[in-house]
Design a protein around this motif. Structure first.
Motif, PDB file in Angstrom:
ATOM      1  N   GLU A 477      38.263  41.174  50.200  1.00 39.83           N
ATOM      2  CA  GLU A 477      38.019  42.598  50.490  1.00 39.83           C
ATOM      3  C   GLU A 477      38.385  42.933  51.934  1.00 39.83           C
ATOM      4  OE1 GLU A 477      34.292  44.231  49.368  1.00 39.83           O
ATOM      5  OE2 GLU A 477      34.489  43.666  47.265  1.00 39.83           O
ATOM      6  N   ASP A 478      38.149  41.993  52.863  1.00 36.37           N
ATOM      7  CA  ASP A 478      38.511  42.224  54.264  1.00 36.37           C
ATOM      8  C   ASP A 478      39.975  42.596  54.419  1.00 36.37           C
ATOM      9  OD1 ASP A 478      36.027  41.720  55.320  1.00 36.37           O
ATOM     10  OD2 ASP A 478      36.399  39.599  55.680  1.00 36.37           O
ATOM     11  N   VAL A 479      40.811  41.944  53.623  1.00 42.25           N
ATOM     12  CA  VAL A 479      42.255  42.133  53.769  1.00 42.25           C
ATOM     13  C   VAL A 479      42.792  43.186  52.797  1.00 42.25           C
ATOM     14  CG1 VAL A 479      43.179  40.392  52.174  1.00 42.25           C
ATOM     15  CG2 VAL A 479      44.294  40.753  54.400  1.00 42.25           C
ATOM     16  N   GLY A 480      41.895  43.784  51.978  1.00 42.57           N
ATOM     17  CA  GLY A 480      42.296  44.876  51.095  1.00 42.57           C
ATOM     18  C   GLY A 480      42.606  44.465  49.668  1.00 42.57           C
ATOM     19  N   LEU A 481      42.182  43.268  49.270  1.00 40.29           N
ATOM     20  CA  LEU A 481      42.356  42.828  47.885  1.00 40.29           C
ATOM     21  C   LEU A 481      41.047  43.002  47.141  1.00 40.29           C
ATOM     22  CD1 LEU A 481      44.437  39.551  48.311  1.00 40.29           C
ATOM     23  CD2 LEU A 481      45.126  41.540  46.970  1.00 40.29           C
ATOM     24  N   TYR A 482      41.050  43.813  46.101  1.00 36.34           N
ATOM     25  CA  TYR A 482      39.823  44.096  45.364  1.00 36.34           C
ATOM     26  C   TYR A 482      39.899  43.491  43.979  1.00 36.34           C
ATOM     27  CZ  TYR A 482      39.382  47.084  49.343  1.00 36.34           C
ATOM     28  OH  TYR A 482      39.317  47.537  50.646  1.00 36.34           O
ATOM     29  N   LYS A 483      38.883  42.778  43.631  1.00 35.79           N
ATOM     30  CA  LYS A 483      38.889  41.987  42.398  1.00 35.79           C
ATOM     31  C   LYS A 483      38.656  42.839  41.158  1.00 35.79           C
ATOM     32  CE  LYS A 483      34.039  40.698  43.155  1.00 35.79           C
ATOM     33  NZ  LYS A 483      33.352  41.483  42.172  1.00 35.79           N
ATOM     34  N   PHE A 484      39.133  42.319  40.054  1.00 37.91           N
ATOM     35  CA  PHE A 484      38.795  42.828  38.732  1.00 37.91           C
ATOM     36  C   PHE A 484      37.856  41.786  38.128  1.00 37.91           C
ATOM     37  CE2 PHE A 484      42.761  44.682  39.908  1.00 37.91           C
ATOM     38  CZ  PHE A 484      42.775  45.949  39.345  1.00 37.91           C
ATOM     39  N   ASP A 485      36.664  42.218  37.748  1.00 41.88           N
ATOM     40  CA  ASP A 485      35.677  41.267  37.229  1.00 41.88           C
ATOM     41  C   ASP A 485      35.810  41.155  35.726  1.00 41.88           C
ATOM     42  OD1 ASP A 485      34.103  40.106  39.336  1.00 41.88           O
ATOM     43  OD2 ASP A 485      33.475  42.138  39.804  1.00 41.88           O
ATOM     44  N   ILE A 486      36.285  40.022  35.252  1.00 47.79           N
ATOM     45  CA  ILE A 486      36.420  39.753  33.822  1.00 47.79           C
ATOM     46  C   ILE A 486      35.442  38.639  33.501  1.00 47.79           C
ATOM     47  CG2 ILE A 486      38.016  39.116  31.978  1.00 47.79           C
ATOM     48  CD1 ILE A 486      38.693  41.765  33.435  1.00 47.79           C
ATOM     49  N   LEU A 487      34.332  39.008  32.890  1.00 45.85           N
ATOM     50  CA  LEU A 487      33.211  38.083  32.728  1.00 45.85           C
ATOM     51  C   LEU A 487      32.990  37.721  31.267  1.00 45.85           C
ATOM     52  CD1 LEU A 487      31.146  40.229  35.133  1.00 45.85           C
ATOM     53  CD2 LEU A 487      31.665  37.859  35.644  1.00 45.85           C
ATOM     54  N   GLY A 488      32.366  36.580  31.061  1.00 51.31           N
ATOM     55  CA  GLY A 488      32.012  36.153  29.706  1.00 51.31           C
ATOM     56  C   GLY A 488      30.503  36.129  29.558  1.00 51.31           C
ATOM     57  N   GLN A 489      30.008  36.636  28.448  1.00 55.37           N
ATOM     58  CA  GLN A 489      28.569  36.537  28.190  1.00 55.37           C
ATOM     59  C   GLN A 489      28.343  36.301  26.698  1.00 55.37           C
ATOM     60  OE1 GLN A 489      26.605  39.754  26.715  1.00 55.37           O
ATOM     61  NE2 GLN A 489      27.229  41.197  28.295  1.00 55.37           N
ATOM     62  N   ARG A 490      27.220  35.698  26.393  1.00 57.47           N
ATOM     63  CA  ARG A 490      26.950  35.301  25.015  1.00 57.47           C
ATOM     64  C   ARG A 490      26.379  36.448  24.172  1.00 57.47           C
ATOM     65  NH1 ARG A 490      27.597  29.885  24.248  1.00 57.47           N
ATOM     66  NH2 ARG A 490      28.047  28.755  26.160  1.00 57.47           N
ATOM     67  N   GLY A 491      25.817  37.478  24.836  1.00 60.36           N
ATOM     68  CA  GLY A 491      25.237  38.591  24.095  1.00 60.36           C
ATOM     69  C   GLY A 491      26.242  39.271  23.188  1.00 60.36           C
ATOM     70  N   LEU A 492      27.467  39.470  23.694  1.00 54.54           N
ATOM     71  CA  LEU A 492      28.504  40.114  22.890  1.00 54.54           C
ATOM     72  C   LEU A 492      28.965  39.211  21.756  1.00 54.54           C
ATOM     73  CD1 LEU A 492      30.511  41.722  25.803  1.00 54.54           C
ATOM     74  CD2 LEU A 492      29.235  42.959  24.051  1.00 54.54           C
TER      75      LEU A 492
END
Length: 999
Positions: A477-492
């Motif tokens: 984030e300091d350098v201007g790169l913003y993540k895309f959060d692709i997460l795994g969960q068992r509920g789905l």
């Protein structure tokens, strides 16, 4: 003059941070230096960011080595050179290749060969960009070497790895940990030289005074190097700039998608919706976040195309644009979600979109993203040395026996009574604590960049098989790169599989289900009653004892109540004491007016003036303390741990207090509000995030309400949840299921339901090999069920040991032959050794055996289940050596209110916690003799006297108390009850005769 400096990101080698390196440079009047960590670039970006604060001109490079054996140092002359070095290192890390002794022909990077390596490998022919590094210790040998004539190629290469003797000692310990050897057995070749230190610049110049041309050469190459990254407040995002190729096309696509989404999401598109949409679109365009939204839209569109379930959450769930693009399923108009939490002009970073997929679908979506976009990498994270872990590592290095290591790591020692070795372990444990141990992967962060990601760092290739950056989220984030959060969960996964199970178990009902009918679920009295009575076992985010207790205390019976509860349960609200206050105000509506500050109540009327959501921090800072929205966001991010500028945070805190005093608030009020903000903000959810969670909770609650057995099976097949599998099995039995142990004719690897009969999966058999399981299932699907043990053995290759597991769990009960008799048969038909697998040309002839009549008791079966499954399928109370002295259970608690009760319970879970003064206490949840759940509380005096000793049945004597309608037992004393002796070993002589393979 220092071309070869290491930080502690030279993992298990270096000893101090990149910031401490800059401090060291400042102390020694060094105004330019090169950071060259060993096969690592983790520190590079922050080194460049922080260097100006210390008056240092930063230069970046890499110390290329095989293990600790040096090859050469690469120094970037500019950003393109840094990219070259990162490409080279990444290629070798990804393919696990050795670094060559001779460097490639870099176009924008210099190469320094260490003096020793040049002599060792007879390197003579140097390109224009290649040099030979000479350290202070090399100066004695230089006049006598063939390199003395290469004057124009010699440069200063005084490595910097240590500041003092303590650093060197820590380095030796790190090397011993890395090599997994005793410190006394650590080879000298594995250590750096103790004189790898930084000297004041004048001392270094004096050391090289007789060979001043080396200093001149060094100065010349340093002056040819320059690196730049933009860390300014106004920096532009480095993410993919456009989705379609031009800003205009992107903006048009975003507008079109919103227009398409409006009639789908809203029956009546009124002016408030149009105004909100227009406001968001203008700001998204102005901030340059259009491509960010479109990339998220592309990802979820692909998921929908593949039939994958997902949940979009995070602060982005406050956005109507995200709702219209199907990134989220949360309507910000319905919930009055705070727009400024989602985005404002003062935020350099785009909103968070956490997109949850089923744990089974997430790998496919990650693969899609890597194939869809050009410059993609997973986000790295550092695993640091933790206190207990480092004590264990150092205990081994110092040769302490395991019991002494256990003793130290538990922390219950008296320091003055420890021996010198133990004290050394603790001393250096503190020194290493918090230092990076190894690189890992962020839970879900993916970077999609405009430039190649090696522009910013090298990447490594963890077991998941995707390139991963060597820096973390904060630096990105300091350098201007913003993540895309692709997460795994068992509920789905549970929801998706439950629908698949319903399709085969109740096909006539499957067509009626619309799992996305959230509006209908919210209005469903049956579902809302499950929430109110906390019958939520297996349901996403609402099944834990703490949540069950909160739902009952709040008497939650609607969606908005569940949204609030999802955030109130977070540690911050409880820590600030505001969870209790919220409950009090909820149950007594007049209390809010009496206790809440008028401004706070006016800001947050829906939550009775209590901060519940993350945006409440922004609201309070903005309206209560008159901070602008940018400052308010600094406050929120500073407390969340996602923000690194402590100086800026301190300024905002000071302004918060100063502004409140100017407004005439008393210090008591000011610091009471500040303490609530401080204890709360780091743990809170954004309201949209909580609302997203509540949507998934309602989907799982719908399935539990109307298809409880199918849903129970899906929960078990997706790894359970908060509790152990046996309690989900118990819950299914309480809802009417008949539970069967694994069966070779009816079971598969996972659990399977037929009507109301649940057959446990073979996966629960701890010692059953996967390949055996696969053979059984494959043979059964191919050629039908098994008719007998003999038929099974004719068709399935299996060893005696594996067959015994199946017989003992009663997997052949369809034969109606006692399992002891089956074991006899098995021993007579199979040799003790594994059978050779070969094709059967002719059906085997079976010899007839006279087997004595044997029988098995239900208790023997229960103990077999305990051993093989980890739990028994009968009531554990049936195994008690002495029957319970009473039948008290959860149903009797109301009769004993404020009285003492004697009650038995089978332990479900224990939460260990501490009081504000550090004393230990416990909350325990148990199942009574009738299968109902009850809760106990052990205050510190009782917790110090009585201990939970693992699974089993406990007898409690205590006082029944009730808080907000939720009963629990304050334990006075307790004891663990004994099970009967294992009947299988009651007569060992009989057992030996029974199981002897020679009989």
């Amino acid at each position: 003059m220092y071309l070869n400096c290491h930080s502690y990101y030279s993992l298990r080698f270096g000893t101090f941070s990149e910031v401490e390196l800059l401090q060291l440079a400042q102390q020694n009047h060094v105004t330019q230096l090169v950071l060259t960590d060993i096969n690592n670039t983790s520190a590079c970006l922050n080194f460049v960011r922080k260097a100006p604060e210390f008056g240092v001109r930063p230069i970046l490079g890499i110390d290329f080595r095989n293990g600790v054996n040096p090859c050469f140092i690469g120094i970037a002359q500019n950003n393109e050179g840094y990219l070259e070095l990162n490409n080279f290192l990444s290629h070798h890390l990804h393919h696990q290749l050795k670094i060559p002794q001779q460097a490639p022909s870099f176009k924008n990077a210099l190469v320094i060969y260490p003096f020793e390596q040049v002599l060792l490998h007879d390197l003579d022919d140097f390109s224009e960009h290649e040099f030979v590094g000479i350290s202070i210790k090399d100066l004695r040998r230089l006049p006598f070497s063939r390199l003395v004539n290469l004057k124009h190629k010699l440069v200063v290469q005084q490595p910097v790895t240590f500041r003092n003797k303590q650093d060197f000692n820590a380095h030796r310990l790190l090397r011993a940990i890395d090599n997994n050897v005793l410190l006394s057995m650590l080879s000298k070749e594995e250590e750096a030289n103790e004189d790898e230190k930084m000297y004041p610049i004048q001392n270094l110049a004096a050391a090289f005074s007789e060979v001043s041309f080396i200093l001149e050469n060094t100065e010349k190459i340093l002056s040819s190097c320059s690196i730049h990254f933009d860390f300014s407040k106004g920096r532009k995002p480095q993410n993919l700039k456009t989705f379609l190729g031009s800003v205009e096309e992107d903006e048009q696509l975003l507008e079109n998608l919103c227009a398409e989404g409006l009639p789908y999401r809203y029956e009546n598109v009124d002016d408030s919706i149009k105004t909100r949409l227009e406001k968001e679109l203008q700001l998204i365009k102005k901030m340059g976040f259009v491509s960010y939204f479109l990339i998220n839209w592309d990802i979820v569109s692909e998921a929908r195309r593949r039939g994958f379930y997902y949940v979009g959450r995070g602060s982005g769930a406050n956005s109507i644009v995200a709702y219209l693009l199907h990134i989220t399923d949360v309507d910000p108009m319905e919930l009055d979600l705070y727009f400024e939490r989602f985005i404002n002009l003062y935020r350099a970073n785009p909103p968070d979109f956490d997109i949850d997929f089923s744990w089974k679908d997430r790998p496919a979506m990650t693969e899609y993203i890597f194939g869809r976009f050009k410059h993609v990498a997973l986000l790295g994270t550092y695993v640091t040395f933790k206190e207990r872990g480092v004590i264990r590592e150092l205990g081994k290095v110092f040769g302490l026996p395991p019991h002494e290591i256990d003793f130290l790591s538990e922390g219950r020692y008296n320091y003055d009574e420890l021996d010198s070795i133990s004290k050394l372990v603790l001393k250096y444990g503190l020194l290493l604590k918090g230092k990076p141990n190894y690189l890992s992967i962020h839970a879900g962060g993916i970077l999609i960049s405009e430039k190649p990601l090696h522009w910013f760092s090298a990447t490594h290739l963890p077991p998941k098989g995707f390139p991963t950056t060597q820096y973390d989220m904060v630096i990105a984030e300091d350098v201007g790169l913003y993540k895309f959060d692709i997460l795994g969960q068992r509920g789905l996964g549970k929801i998706k599989e439950a629908l698949e199970i319903i399709a085969y178990n109740q096909p006539e009902k499957h067509q009626e289900i619309d799992i996305h009918d959230i509006k209908g679920f919210k209005a469903d009295a049956t579902i809302n009653n499950l929430i109110k009575t906390a019958q939520c076992m297996g349901c996403f985010y609402v099944e834990s004892p703490a949540m069950r207790m909160l739902l009952k205390k709040l008497e939650v019976d609607n969606y908005l109540g569940l949204v609030a509860a999802s955030s109130i349960i977070r540690p911050g609200v409880a820590k600030s004491g505001m969870m209790r206050e919220y409950i009090l105000r909820h149950r007594n509506k007049g209390r809010a007016e009496e206790k809440a500050h008028p401004v706070m109540l006016n800001i947050m009327p829906d939550t009775y003036g209590v901060m519940v959501y993350q945006e409440d921090v922004i609201k309070v800072a903005h309206h209560f303390a008159d901070l602008d929205l940018g400052e308010a966001d600094v406050l929120r991010r500073g407390m969340s741990g996602k923000f690194r500028s402590r100086e800026e945070f301190q300024k905002v805190k000071d302004k918060f207090i100063s502004n409140c005093r100017k407004k005439g608030y008393s210090d008591i009020i000011i610091f009471e509000v500040w303490n609530q903000v401080a204890s709360f903000a780091g743990y809170a959810f954004a309201k949209g995030h909580s609302a997203s969670y509540a949507v998934e909770s309602y989907q799982s609650l719908f399935l539990r309400a109307y298809y409880p057995l199918e849903y129970s099976v899906a929960v078990l097949n997706n790894g359970g949840g908060f509790y152990r599998p046996e309690f989900y099995i118990h819950d299914a039995r309480m809802m009417g299921a008949t539970i069967h142990p694994p069966c070779v004719n009816n079971s598969v690897a996972v659990n399977r339901i037929y009507g109301s009969h649940i057959y446990l999966g073979m996966m629960y058999l701890r010692d059953l090999e996967n390949r055996v399981m696969e053979r059984i299932i494959k043979e059964r699907y191919k050629n039908g069920g098994f008719a007998s043990l003999e038929d099974f053995l004719d068709r399935v290759f299996i060893s005696m040991e594996q067959l015994a597991i199946l017989i003992r769990i009663d997997a052949f009960r369809f034969t109606e032959i006692n399992k002891h008799e089956l074991l006899w048969k098995a021993h007579l038909m199979l040799s003790k050794n594994d059978r050779l697998e070969h094709p059967k040309l002719f059906p085997p002839r079976h010899q007839g055996f006279q087997i004595p009549k044997l029988h098995t008791t239900s208790l023997e079966a229960a103990f077999d289940q305990l051993e093989l499954l980890g739990f028994c399928l009968c009531s554990p109370f049936d195994l008690l050596a002495e029957p319970p002295k009473n039948t008290n259970g959860q149903k009797d608690l109301h009769r004993y209110l404020n009285k003492h009760i004697d009650i038995y319970g089978y332990l479900v879970t224990v939460k260990n916690t501490s009081t504000h003064n550090g004393k230990r206490m416990h909350f325990a949840t148990l199942v009574d003799q009738h299968g109902e759940v009850f809760d106990t509380l052990l205050f510190p005096p009782v917790a110090a006297k009585y201990f939970f000793r693992g699974k089993g049945i406990y007898r409690f004597y205590g006082k029944v108390v009730e808080e907000f309608g939720f009963p629990s037992i304050e334990v006075i004393k307790m004891q663990k009850e004994s099970y009967i002796p294992d009947p299988r070993y009651a007569d060992m002589k009989t057992s030996k005769k029974l199981f002897s393979p020679n009989k």
